[in-house]
Design an enzyme around this catalytic site. Sequence first.
Site, mmCIF file in Angstrom:
data_model
loop_
_atom_site.group_PDB
_atom_site.id
_atom_site.type_symbol
_atom_site.label_atom_id
_atom_site.label_comp_id
_atom_site.label_asym_id
_atom_site.label_seq_id
_atom_site.Cartn_x
_atom_site.Cartn_y
_atom_site.Cartn_z
ATOM 1 C CG ASP A 38 18.370 -9.919 95.011
ATOM 2 O OD1 ASP A 38 19.601 -9.867 94.793
ATOM 3 O OD2 ASP A 38 17.606 -10.698 94.408
ATOM 4 C CE1 TYR A 45 22.206 -18.260 101.411
ATOM 5 C CE2 TYR A 45 23.437 -18.757 99.420
ATOM 6 C CZ TYR A 45 22.416 -18.081 100.055
ATOM 7 O OH TYR A 45 21.621 -17.234 99.338
ATOM 8 C CG ASP A 104 20.545 -14.276 98.616
ATOM 9 O OD1 ASP A 104 21.010 -13.809 97.559
ATOM 10 O OD2 ASP A 104 19.584 -15.074 98.653
ATOM 11 C CG ASP A 145 11.562 -8.116 111.561
ATOM 12 O OD1 ASP A 145 12.622 -7.670 112.041
ATOM 13 O OD2 ASP A 145 10.593 -8.459 112.270
ATOM 14 C CE LYS A 164 13.071 -12.352 113.507
ATOM 15 N NZ LYS A 164 12.113 -11.223 113.390
HETATM 16 C C1 IPM Z 1 23.583 -14.225 94.836
HETATM 17 C C2 IPM Z 1 22.740 -15.337 94.318
HETATM 18 C C3 IPM Z 1 23.330 -16.639 94.834
HETATM 19 C C4 IPM Z 1 23.244 -16.618 96.334
HETATM 20 C C5 IPM Z 1 22.709 -17.939 94.298
HETATM 21 C C6 IPM Z 1 22.610 -17.943 92.795
HETATM 22 C C7 IPM Z 1 23.478 -19.112 94.787
HETATM 23 O O1 IPM Z 1 21.416 -15.172 94.676
HETATM 24 O O2 IPM Z 1 24.791 -14.201 94.521
HETATM 25 O O3 IPM Z 1 23.050 -13.387 95.551
HETATM 26 O O4 IPM Z 1 22.211 -16.950 96.924
HETATM 27 O O5 IPM Z 1 24.239 -16.256 96.959
HETATM 28 MG MG MG Z 2 21.012 -13.291 95.613
#
Ligand code: IPM
Ligand code: MG
Length: 359
Positions: A254, A144, A250, A226, A194
Site C-alpha cells: 500500500d 493471516y 500488505d 520499519d 523483523k
Molecule cells: C489486500 C487487502 C486484503 C489483504 C484484505 C481486503 C483482506 O488489503 O489485498 O491487500 O489484507 O490482503
Molecule cells: Mg492491503
Amino acid sequence: MKRKIAILPGDGIGPEVMNEALKVLDRIEKKYEVEFKYEHALVGGAAWDDHKNHLPKETLDICHRSDAILFGSVGGPVAEQHLERWSRVEVNSLLGLRKEFKLYANLRPAKLYPALAAASPLRADTAEKGFDILVVRELTGGIYFGEPKGRAGEGEEEYAFDTLVYARNEIRRIAHIAFKAAQTRDKRVISIDKANVLTTMVFWREVVEEVAKEYPDVTYEPMYVDNAAQQLTIRPSQFDVMLCGNMFGDILSDEAAAITGSLGMLPSASLADGSFGMYEPGGGSAPDIAGQGIANPIAQIMSAAMMLKYSFDMTEAYDDIANAVESVLNDGYRTGDIKEPGCKLVGTKEMGNLIVGKM
Ligand code: IPM
Ligand code: MG
C-alpha cells in the site's frame, strides 16, 4: 489458443472498470491468435443479495473451470443489518479465493510513471528519479492464516490471538518467485523481515539467504520492515524486488502504491503453481464514485495485461497494453484521480477507448 476466464466484477466501480478491461481483451483477440471465453460470476456484496454468501459455490465452480480469474473489487453496498457480518464478508471473498486456489505468490508492481511524477506525494527531487518496484508478497500463510487464532476469556481478562508461522517450504517457494522475477528486472532483491524481534523472521531470513545463494546474478539484502517503511519515502529507487511475508507485504505494498500518487493505476497478480492466477486492481471498490463513470480503469486494464503475461504467456500482448497506457498518459489524458492543471480530463469509458485506440 483458447482461454477461459472467470470474470468477477464485484462491487462499486468494479463493473465499470471491468468493462474497459474487456474492451482491451477484445482488441487483443483481434490482434493475436487467441480466443477468450468469459464466464461472469458474482462476488462480494454483489453476490450477497442473491446468495447470502460473499463467495457462492456457483462462483467457485466457474473459477474452477477457468484458466484465470479477472477480479474487480469488493466492498458493498450492503444493507445496514449486515454491517457487522459485512466486515468479515468483505475480507473473506478475497481470502477465500486465495486459499481455495493456493494463490501464494502475490505480485504488486508499483511504478512511478514519469508523466505522473507531479501526482506523487514524494518530494519533487525524489519523485523525479522515478522508481519501479515489484512487491512480491507471500499470500496464503503467515499471520493471516496461522492457527490457532481466536478469542478467549472474559471481561478485563478477555484476550485475542493470531499465530505467525512460516514453514521452510513456504518461504523457499516465495523466495524463488522473487529471485526469478529479479532476474527479469534489475537483479536486486531486498527481503523484508523483523529478525531483530521475531523468531519466525529469524527463520525467514535464514531461508531466504539459502535461496539467494542459488541466484549469484541477483544481489540480495535483508532489511527490517520499519526501516523499509521509511526508506520507501526517502529513497524508493533503491528497491527493485521487495520480498515480503503476508502482513508486511500488505502494508508495504500500500505504501509503495501510495507514493506513485495513483492507487487507480496499480494492478496485481496472485499466482498458484502452474499458470493459474487471479488478477485484480489494487485500488478497491471506491463506493463514493461508483456508477458515475469517472473511475480510473487503468489498474483493471493492467491487471488483465498481467493475466496475459503470467497465465497465458503472452508477453508481447502485455507490452502492447502497457505501451498504450503510457502513451495515453504522455498525451496528457487523465481521469479525476490523477488530474493535474492543464490535463485533458476524461471518464472511465473514454480512457478505455483511448487505450484501445493506441493498440
Ligand atoms: C489486500 C487487502 C486484503 C489483504 C484484505 C481486503 C483482506 O488489503 O489485498 O491487500 O489484507 O490482503
Ligand atoms: Mg492491503
